[in-house]
Design a protein around this motif. Structure first.
Motif, mmCIF file in Angstrom:
data_model
loop_
_atom_site.group_PDB
_atom_site.id
_atom_site.type_symbol
_atom_site.label_atom_id
_atom_site.label_comp_id
_atom_site.label_asym_id
_atom_site.label_seq_id
_atom_site.Cartn_x
_atom_site.Cartn_y
_atom_site.Cartn_z
ATOM 1 N N GLN A 162 -5.391 1.339 -6.418
ATOM 2 C CA GLN A 162 -4.825 2.617 -6.863
ATOM 3 C C GLN A 162 -5.935 3.600 -7.235
ATOM 4 O OE1 GLN A 162 -2.217 2.560 -10.358
ATOM 5 N NE2 GLN A 162 -0.869 3.989 -9.285
ATOM 6 N N GLN A 163 -7.038 3.062 -7.763
ATOM 7 C CA GLN A 163 -8.171 3.925 -8.098
ATOM 8 C C GLN A 163 -8.775 4.538 -6.836
ATOM 9 O OE1 GLN A 163 -11.342 1.989 -10.205
ATOM 10 N NE2 GLN A 163 -12.308 3.904 -10.811
ATOM 11 N N VAL A 164 -8.832 3.766 -5.748
ATOM 12 C CA VAL A 164 -9.355 4.298 -4.489
ATOM 13 C C VAL A 164 -8.479 5.443 -3.994
ATOM 14 C CG1 VAL A 164 -9.882 3.777 -2.079
ATOM 15 C CG2 VAL A 164 -10.409 2.097 -3.850
ATOM 16 N N VAL A 165 -7.165 5.216 -3.972
ATOM 17 C CA VAL A 165 -6.240 6.259 -3.513
ATOM 18 C C VAL A 165 -6.340 7.483 -4.420
ATOM 19 C CG1 VAL A 165 -3.823 6.819 -3.039
ATOM 20 C CG2 VAL A 165 -4.696 4.523 -2.534
ATOM 21 N N TYR A 166 -6.454 7.266 -5.721
ATOM 22 C CA TYR A 166 -6.564 8.366 -6.683
ATOM 23 C C TYR A 166 -7.812 9.195 -6.400
ATOM 24 C CZ TYR A 166 -6.829 10.785 -11.185
ATOM 25 O OH TYR A 166 -6.889 11.739 -12.158
ATOM 26 N N ILE A 167 -8.931 8.513 -6.173
ATOM 27 C CA ILE A 167 -10.197 9.222 -5.931
ATOM 28 C C ILE A 167 -10.104 10.060 -4.660
ATOM 29 C CG2 ILE A 167 -12.627 8.880 -5.285
ATOM 30 C CD1 ILE A 167 -12.630 6.458 -7.199
ATOM 31 N N LEU A 212 0.820 -1.202 0.000
ATOM 32 C CA LEU A 212 0.000 0.000 0.000
ATOM 33 C C LEU A 212 0.864 1.266 0.000
ATOM 34 C CD1 LEU A 212 -3.025 0.579 -0.037
ATOM 35 C CD2 LEU A 212 -2.970 0.729 2.451
ATOM 36 N N ILE A 213 2.045 1.209 0.625
ATOM 37 C CA ILE A 213 2.935 2.387 0.663
ATOM 38 C C ILE A 213 3.486 2.679 -0.723
ATOM 39 C CG2 ILE A 213 5.142 3.244 1.536
ATOM 40 C CD1 ILE A 213 4.570 1.867 4.160
ATOM 41 N N LEU A 214 3.979 1.649 -1.404
ATOM 42 C CA LEU A 214 4.531 1.836 -2.747
ATOM 43 C C LEU A 214 3.456 2.324 -3.708
ATOM 44 C CD1 LEU A 214 6.906 1.539 -4.704
ATOM 45 C CD2 LEU A 214 6.233 -0.852 -5.039
ATOM 46 N N LEU A 215 2.267 1.757 -3.601
ATOM 47 C CA LEU A 215 1.164 2.161 -4.483
ATOM 48 C C LEU A 215 0.804 3.630 -4.249
ATOM 49 C CD1 LEU A 215 -1.938 0.104 -5.398
ATOM 50 C CD2 LEU A 215 -2.294 2.325 -4.338
ATOM 51 N N SER A 216 0.776 4.059 -2.979
ATOM 52 C CA SER A 216 0.433 5.451 -2.661
ATOM 53 C C SER A 216 1.516 6.406 -3.155
ATOM 54 C CB SER A 216 0.228 5.605 -1.154
ATOM 55 O OG SER A 216 -0.823 4.771 -0.702
ATOM 56 N N GLU A 217 2.780 6.024 -3.015
ATOM 57 C CA GLU A 217 3.887 6.876 -3.485
ATOM 58 C C GLU A 217 3.777 7.109 -4.983
ATOM 59 O OE1 GLU A 217 7.377 5.761 -0.202
ATOM 60 O OE2 GLU A 217 7.266 4.704 -2.124
ATOM 61 N N GLU A 218 3.447 6.074 -5.738
ATOM 62 C CA GLU A 218 3.320 6.217 -7.193
ATOM 63 C C GLU A 218 2.153 7.145 -7.547
ATOM 64 O OE1 GLU A 218 2.842 2.243 -8.545
ATOM 65 O OE2 GLU A 218 4.966 1.705 -8.321
ATOM 66 N N THR A 219 1.060 6.992 -6.845
ATOM 67 C CA THR A 219 -0.121 7.833 -7.126
ATOM 68 C C THR A 219 0.155 9.296 -6.776
ATOM 69 O OG1 THR A 219 -1.513 5.927 -6.565
ATOM 70 C CG2 THR A 219 -2.597 8.065 -6.720
ATOM 71 N N ILE A 220 0.806 9.534 -5.628
ATOM 72 C CA ILE A 220 1.135 10.905 -5.201
ATOM 73 C C ILE A 220 2.074 11.556 -6.204
ATOM 74 C CG2 ILE A 220 2.349 12.247 -3.439
ATOM 75 C CD1 ILE A 220 1.188 10.271 -1.368
ATOM 76 N N ALA A 221 3.032 10.791 -6.700
ATOM 77 C CA ALA A 221 3.973 11.337 -7.683
ATOM 78 C C ALA A 221 3.249 11.780 -8.944
ATOM 79 C CB ALA A 221 5.034 10.288 -8.019
#
Length: 455
Positions: free
Chosen positions: A344-349, A306-315
């Motif tokens: 990733q869609q959840v974090v993006y939203i 979840l950390i790696l996925l969030s870092e990519e989305t934030i970038a």
């Protein structure tokens, strides 16, 4: 053929075959036991005749044999040449065409007759007065047994009929008992189809059998279909309403261009920009509606950090919007089981929603507690009232409709996020204070046996 007829026919035929098998077994078992008993009695009588002939040579043979002649029988003495040593002695009731032959073996048999009762025959070799070996044949016409078997046959037939009548009645009662709930179910389904209502079956307080479970399951299915149908109606109504506005805007600007576009170049630019913006809005709305429908199907699951996925989305957001998004993490790895694209869609939203309603720094925090991964997205915008927090995850619901239209919001993002969270056995909640901002918290189960690592 109706099911009721099948049940009655099957139960009646089954019991008829069973009764026939039982009665046939009784009939032939009784016949064999009685016939064996007759043979044993006739064999004992034959032995008595043989002993009497041997011990009384002075008594005339015909007189002695006549004294031991069975009631419905016949006595023959057969020589080695196959001829009768003495004339046969017989009663009128026994058929005289019964075959005979010389034999040195003792035999017991029953000869079946076509139109008459069977005949029991005992053949026994004895030593005659002159020292020759002859065959003593004693026969008995089993008239009493034939009468008994006839009586038994009629008794069994009458008993079978008497047993079949209540069995047929029981089959009718059973078929009605079994088919009444099915008929009620069928009629209810027809009523629901014909009148387009959501009628259910009254299960009452009867026994909790399989039919009760069927009716209960049908009622649960009706509730489920009704709920989904109402949701579908709301969804279609809301979607139509949301699409109506951009379509009206596009149509209005097109008509304005048709009337005044040639004389006013500035109006052309304004109209093109408005049409393009509304087209983008409609495209985004349709894409999110399709996404919401796709999320109902199961997706391939795997272990996701979840950390790696969030870092990519934030970038991605930082590169596109040049906004300050801060990631707070106390762990190096938080692994959950899920579909990477959907998570990733959840974090993006959540991040996209925070950027729309706040101009301040967006904070994303990831932690783990009680075998759960926790992702929090916090904005410092206008906040959400308690009344609106209860509806924030409804489809097409927007807090500030005017502002949402300016920012391109459709009211579907948070509904999609919540749907995806629940599909991953997680939760998505919001806490907010008006004027201070909002925090959306996503909770997901950690992968078992995969402890998070801290710095």
């Amino acid at each position: 053929m109706k099911l009721r007829t099948k049940i009655q026919l099957f139960s009646s035929l089954f019991m008829l075959v069973l009764i026939l098998l039982v009665n046939t077994s009784i009939y032939y078992l009784f016949y064999n036991i009685t016939a064996d008993s007759e043979l044993e009695q006739l064999a004992a009588q034959t032995n008595t005749i043989a002993e009497t002939l041997s011990s009384n040579p002075d008594i005339p043979t015909s007189d002695l044999l006549d004294a031991y002649l069975p009631t419905d029988g016949m006595i023959r003495v057969i020589g080695e040449d196959g001829n009768l040593v003495v004339p046969e002695l017989k009663k009128p009731t026994i058929p005289s065409e019964i075959a005979y032959e010389f034999s040195v073996n003792e035999e017991q048999t029953i000869v079946a007759q076509e139109q008459e009762a069977d005949v029991a025959i005992i053949s026994k070799p004895i030593i005659w007065h002159n020292g020759d070996i002859v065959t003593l044949q004693v026969s008995n016409h089993l008239l009493a047994l034939d009468e008994t078997m006839t009586t038994l046959f009629y008794v069994l037939v009458v008993a079978s009929i008497i047993m079949l009548i209540p069995l047929i009645i029981a089959g009718i009662v059973l078929s009605r008992f079994l088919l009444r709930p099915i008929q009620a179910l069928t009629q209810t389904m027809k009523d629901n189809t014909r009148h387009a209502n959501w009628k259910k079956i009254d299960v009452g307080n009867r026994s909790r059998d399989e039919l009760y479970e069927m009716e209960k399951t049908f009622n649960e299915m009706i509730d489920y279909l009704k709920d989904n149908f109402e949701k579908q109606e709301v969804f279609v109504s809301d979607a139509s309403h949301e699409l109506k506005t951009p379509i009206s805007i596009v149509k209005s600007y097109a008509q304005l261009l048709e009337r005044r576009g040639e004389a006013n170049p500035e109006l052309i630019n304004e109209s093109v920009e408005a049409i393009d913006a509304e087209a983008d809005r409609m495209q985004k709305l349709v894409e999110q509606m399709l996404s919401l429908a796709k999320n109902k199907t199961e997706a391939a699951m795997q272990q996701v950090d979840l950390i790696l996925l969030s870092e990519e989305t934030i970038a991605t957001f930082k590169g596109a919007y040049a906004r300050d998004i801060h990631l707070e993490k106390q762990l190096t790895e938080v692994v959950v089981n899920g579909n990477p694209n959907q998570l990733q869609q959840v974090v993006y939203i959540l991040i996209d929603n925070a950027l729309k309603y706040s101009q301040e720094t967006i904070e994303v925090a990831i932690s783990a507690r009680n075998n759960e991964a926790i992702l929090q997205v916090t904005d410092y915008g206008q906040g959400i009232s308690e009344q609106e927090q209860a509806r924030i995850f409804d489809r097409f619901y927007r807090i500030d409709k005017a502002r949402s239209r300016d920012t391109g919001g459709t009211g579907l993002g948070l509904a999609i996020a919540k749907s995806l969270a629940e599909a991953h056995h997680g939760r998505l909640i919001v806490t907010s204070d008006v004027g201070e901002g909002s925090t959306f918290t996503l909770t997901l189960p950690l992968v078992q046996g995969n402890e998070p690592y801290s710095h």
